[in-house]
Motif scaffolding. Structure first.
Motif, PDB file in Angstrom:
ATOM      1  N   ALA A 100       1.004  -1.146  -0.016  1.00  0.00           N
ATOM      2  CA  ALA A 100      -0.073  -0.067  -0.014  1.00  0.00           C
ATOM      3  C   ALA A 100       0.913   1.155  -0.041  1.00  0.00           C
ATOM      4  O   ALA A 100       1.102   1.872   0.822  1.00  0.00           O
ATOM      5  CB  ALA A 100      -0.861   0.028   1.217  1.00  0.00           C
ATOM      6  N   LEU A 101       1.376   1.559  -1.218  1.00  0.00           N
ATOM      7  CA  LEU A 101       2.663   2.593  -1.314  1.00  0.00           C
ATOM      8  C   LEU A 101       2.183   3.943  -0.751  1.00  0.00           C
ATOM      9  O   LEU A 101       2.901   4.565  -0.221  1.00  0.00           O
ATOM     10  CB  LEU A 101       3.151   2.509  -2.725  1.00  0.00           C
ATOM     11  CG  LEU A 101       3.499   1.306  -3.347  1.00  0.00           C
ATOM     12  CD1 LEU A 101       3.982   1.475  -4.759  1.00  0.00           C
ATOM     13  CD2 LEU A 101       4.594   0.691  -2.283  1.00  0.00           C
ATOM     14  N   ALA A 102       0.694   4.433  -1.057  1.00  0.00           N
ATOM     15  CA  ALA A 102       0.658   5.555  -0.976  1.00  0.00           C
ATOM     16  C   ALA A 102       0.449   6.100   0.607  1.00  0.00           C
ATOM     17  O   ALA A 102       0.489   7.041   1.380  1.00  0.00           O
ATOM     18  CB  ALA A 102      -0.903   5.802  -1.429  1.00  0.00           C
ATOM     19  N   ASP A 103       0.171   4.915   1.717  1.00  0.00           N
ATOM     20  CA  ASP A 103       0.210   5.211   2.947  1.00  0.00           C
ATOM     21  C   ASP A 103       1.452   5.214   3.654  1.00  0.00           C
ATOM     22  O   ASP A 103       1.408   5.514   4.801  1.00  0.00           O
ATOM     23  CB  ASP A 103      -0.727   4.046   3.731  1.00  0.00           C
ATOM     24  CG  ASP A 103      -2.230   4.000   2.932  1.00  0.00           C
ATOM     25  OD1 ASP A 103      -2.590   5.175   2.319  1.00  0.00           O
ATOM     26  OD2 ASP A 103      -2.803   3.185   3.024  1.00  0.00           O
ATOM     27  N   VAL A 104       2.607   4.873   3.027  1.00  0.00           N
ATOM     28  CA  VAL A 104       3.931   4.832   3.820  1.00  0.00           C
ATOM     29  C   VAL A 104       4.790   6.321   3.242  1.00  0.00           C
ATOM     30  O   VAL A 104       4.864   6.560   2.311  1.00  0.00           O
ATOM     31  CB  VAL A 104       4.593   3.812   3.306  1.00  0.00           C
ATOM     32  CG1 VAL A 104       5.844   3.609   4.043  1.00  0.00           C
ATOM     33  CG2 VAL A 104       3.766   2.311   3.594  1.00  0.00           C
ATOM     34  N   PRO A 105       4.995   6.941   4.596  1.00  0.00           N
ATOM     35  CA  PRO A 105       5.991   8.210   4.088  1.00  0.00           C
ATOM     36  C   PRO A 105       7.214   7.933   3.509  1.00  0.00           C
ATOM     37  O   PRO A 105       7.837   6.707   3.919  1.00  0.00           O
ATOM     38  CB  PRO A 105       6.074   8.620   5.399  1.00  0.00           C
ATOM     39  CG  PRO A 105       5.955   7.591   6.702  1.00  0.00           C
ATOM     40  CD  PRO A 105       4.716   6.457   6.053  1.00  0.00           C
ATOM     41  N   VAL A 106       7.640   8.483   2.571  1.00  0.00           N
ATOM     42  CA  VAL A 106       8.800   8.451   1.846  1.00  0.00           C
ATOM     43  C   VAL A 106      10.205   9.612   2.578  1.00  0.00           C
ATOM     44  O   VAL A 106       9.643  10.826   2.563  1.00  0.00           O
ATOM     45  CB  VAL A 106       8.823   8.790   0.528  1.00  0.00           C
ATOM     46  CG1 VAL A 106      10.280   8.644  -0.227  1.00  0.00           C
ATOM     47  CG2 VAL A 106       7.797   7.749  -0.272  1.00  0.00           C
ATOM     48  N   ILE A 107      11.094   8.888   2.974  1.00  0.00           N
ATOM     49  CA  ILE A 107      12.019   9.576   3.686  1.00  0.00           C
ATOM     50  C   ILE A 107      13.298   9.921   2.705  1.00  0.00           C
ATOM     51  O   ILE A 107      13.541   8.941   2.282  1.00  0.00           O
ATOM     52  CB  ILE A 107      12.523   9.095   5.086  1.00  0.00           C
ATOM     53  CG1 ILE A 107      11.522   8.764   5.962  1.00  0.00           C
ATOM     54  CG2 ILE A 107      13.494   9.999   5.762  1.00  0.00           C
ATOM     55  CD1 ILE A 107      10.775   9.525   6.491  1.00  0.00           C
ATOM     56  N   GLU A 108      13.742  11.127   2.709  1.00  0.00           N
ATOM     57  CA  GLU A 108      14.968  11.346   1.742  1.00  0.00           C
ATOM     58  C   GLU A 108      16.174  11.088   2.383  1.00  0.00           C
ATOM     59  O   GLU A 108      16.283  11.728   3.508  1.00  0.00           O
ATOM     60  CB  GLU A 108      14.978  12.982   1.242  1.00  0.00           C
ATOM     61  CG  GLU A 108      13.630  13.096   0.453  1.00  0.00           C
ATOM     62  CD  GLU A 108      13.680  13.354  -0.878  1.00  0.00           C
ATOM     63  OE1 GLU A 108      14.834  13.245  -1.440  1.00  0.00           O
ATOM     64  OE2 GLU A 108      12.399  13.294  -1.348  1.00  0.00           O
ATOM     65  N   VAL A 109      16.995  10.450   1.813  1.00  0.00           N
ATOM     66  CA  VAL A 109      18.245   9.898   2.650  1.00  0.00           C
ATOM     67  C   VAL A 109      19.408  10.541   1.600  1.00  0.00           C
ATOM     68  O   VAL A 109      19.713  10.779   0.739  1.00  0.00           O
ATOM     69  CB  VAL A 109      18.554   8.342   2.371  1.00  0.00           C
ATOM     70  CG1 VAL A 109      19.997   7.931   3.044  1.00  0.00           C
ATOM     71  CG2 VAL A 109      17.493   7.663   3.477  1.00  0.00           C
ATOM     72  N   ASP A 110      20.277  11.066   2.607  1.00  0.00           N
ATOM     73  CA  ASP A 110      21.402  11.665   2.283  1.00  0.00           C
ATOM     74  C   ASP A 110      22.842  10.698   1.650  1.00  0.00           C
ATOM     75  O   ASP A 110      23.491  10.678   2.266  1.00  0.00           O
ATOM     76  CB  ASP A 110      22.136  12.638   3.259  1.00  0.00           C
ATOM     77  CG  ASP A 110      23.331  13.254   2.720  1.00  0.00           C
ATOM     78  OD1 ASP A 110      23.549  13.676   1.584  1.00  0.00           O
ATOM     79  OD2 ASP A 110      23.922  14.302   3.739  1.00  0.00           O
ATOM     80  N   GLY A 111      22.529  10.219   0.481  1.00  0.00           N
ATOM     81  CA  GLY A 111      23.335   9.149   0.196  1.00  0.00           C
ATOM     82  C   GLY A 111      24.461   9.698  -0.579  1.00  0.00           C
ATOM     83  O   GLY A 111      25.657   9.166  -0.553  1.00  0.00           O
ATOM     84  N   ILE A 112      24.403  11.045  -1.056  1.00  0.00           N
ATOM     85  CA  ILE A 112      25.873  11.665  -1.701  1.00  0.00           C
ATOM     86  C   ILE A 112      26.762  11.878  -0.775  1.00  0.00           C
ATOM     87  O   ILE A 112      27.987  11.353  -1.093  1.00  0.00           O
ATOM     88  CB  ILE A 112      25.307  12.957  -2.102  1.00  0.00           C
ATOM     89  CG1 ILE A 112      24.685  12.933  -3.491  1.00  0.00           C
ATOM     90  CG2 ILE A 112      26.632  13.845  -2.478  1.00  0.00           C
ATOM     91  CD1 ILE A 112      24.089  14.216  -4.363  1.00  0.00           C
ATOM     92  N   SER A 113      26.506  12.154   0.434  1.00  0.00           N
ATOM     93  CA  SER A 113      27.683  12.337   1.412  1.00  0.00           C
ATOM     94  C   SER A 113      27.993  11.184   1.901  1.00  0.00           C
ATOM     95  O   SER A 113      29.091  11.011   2.688  1.00  0.00           O
ATOM     96  CB  SER A 113      27.288  13.102   2.745  1.00  0.00           C
ATOM     97  OG  SER A 113      26.145  12.342   3.384  1.00  0.00           O
ATOM     98  N   MET A 114      27.361   9.973   1.835  1.00  0.00           N
ATOM     99  CA  MET A 114      27.850   8.449   2.102  1.00  0.00           C
ATOM    100  C   MET A 114      28.828   7.828   1.073  1.00  0.00           C
ATOM    101  O   MET A 114      29.509   6.775   1.493  1.00  0.00           O
ATOM    102  CB  MET A 114      26.579   7.521   2.334  1.00  0.00           C
ATOM    103  CG  MET A 114      25.902   7.805   3.693  1.00  0.00           C
ATOM    104  SD  MET A 114      24.239   7.106   3.624  1.00  0.00           S
ATOM    105  CE  MET A 114      24.867   5.405   3.919  1.00  0.00           C
ATOM    106  N   SER A 115      28.848   8.394  -0.001  1.00  0.00           N
ATOM    107  CA  SER A 115      29.535   7.834  -1.152  1.00  0.00           C
ATOM    108  C   SER A 115      31.005   8.155  -0.855  1.00  0.00           C
ATOM    109  O   SER A 115      31.284   9.268  -0.369  1.00  0.00           O
ATOM    110  CB  SER A 115      29.010   8.378  -2.614  1.00  0.00           C
ATOM    111  OG  SER A 115      27.722   8.213  -2.873  1.00  0.00           O
ATOM    112  N   ARG A 116      31.877   7.181  -1.304  1.00  0.00           N
ATOM    113  CA  ARG A 116      33.281   7.350  -1.156  1.00  0.00           C
ATOM    114  C   ARG A 116      33.810   7.019  -2.418  1.00  0.00           C
ATOM    115  O   ARG A 116      33.613   6.095  -3.082  1.00  0.00           O
ATOM    116  CB  ARG A 116      33.871   6.509   0.047  1.00  0.00           C
ATOM    117  CG  ARG A 116      33.151   6.816   1.353  1.00  0.00           C
ATOM    118  CD  ARG A 116      33.929   5.973   2.299  1.00  0.00           C
ATOM    119  NE  ARG A 116      33.064   5.965   3.746  1.00  0.00           N
ATOM    120  CZ  ARG A 116      33.007   4.959   4.723  1.00  0.00           C
ATOM    121  NH1 ARG A 116      33.737   3.988   4.475  1.00  0.00           N
ATOM    122  NH2 ARG A 116      32.357   5.037   5.822  1.00  0.00           N
TER     123      ARG A 116
END
Ligand SMILES: [Zn+2]
Length: 117
Positions: A100-116
């Motif tokens: 039930a995709l619509a009912d679940v909040p989508v959180i933005e993750v800071d993946g750029i700063s985790m890239s090495r």
């Protein structure tokens, strides 16, 4: 805990997960940005690959630790083994049949700063 069935577009790769959705994540690293993926995370004990192991492609980049899997036939990203927590899988929620995709909040993750590099 509920079981969700997932598959790639052509149905070659099929899997299921046991989970309780609380949030989905969207990552802004260069790979996820191109995939435009929305993901959920499950421990490996809650993940079962049901079909398609031989047709599963693997893409590795950056540190080469995470394993990003896709179907070799249709090209769809299905799930990946995570780098920071390698006993967890990230799952492409759009591959899940009945989420039930619509009912679940989508959180933005800071993946750029985790890239090495
Ligand atoms: Zn496929």
């Amino acid at each position: 805990m509920q079981t969700y069935q997932g598959s790639c577009h052509c149905g070659t790769v099929r899997f299921e997960i046991d989970t309780e959705f609380t949030e989905f994540t969207k990552c802004d690293c260069t790979l996820c940005a191109k995939k435009n993926a929305v993901m959920t995370k499950v421990h490996e004990s809650q993940f079962r690959l049901l079909a398609g192991e031989a047709d599963l492609g693997t893409y590795q980049w950056n540190t080469g630790t995470a394993k990003h899997h896709f179907c070799k036939s249709c090209g769809i990203y299905t799930f990946h083994r995570k780098r920071v927590s390698p006993d967890y899988f990230g799952i492409n929620v759009f591959c899940l049949d009945e989420a039930a995709l619509a009912d679940v909040p989508v959180i933005e993750v800071d993946g750029i700063s985790m890239s090495r590099v």
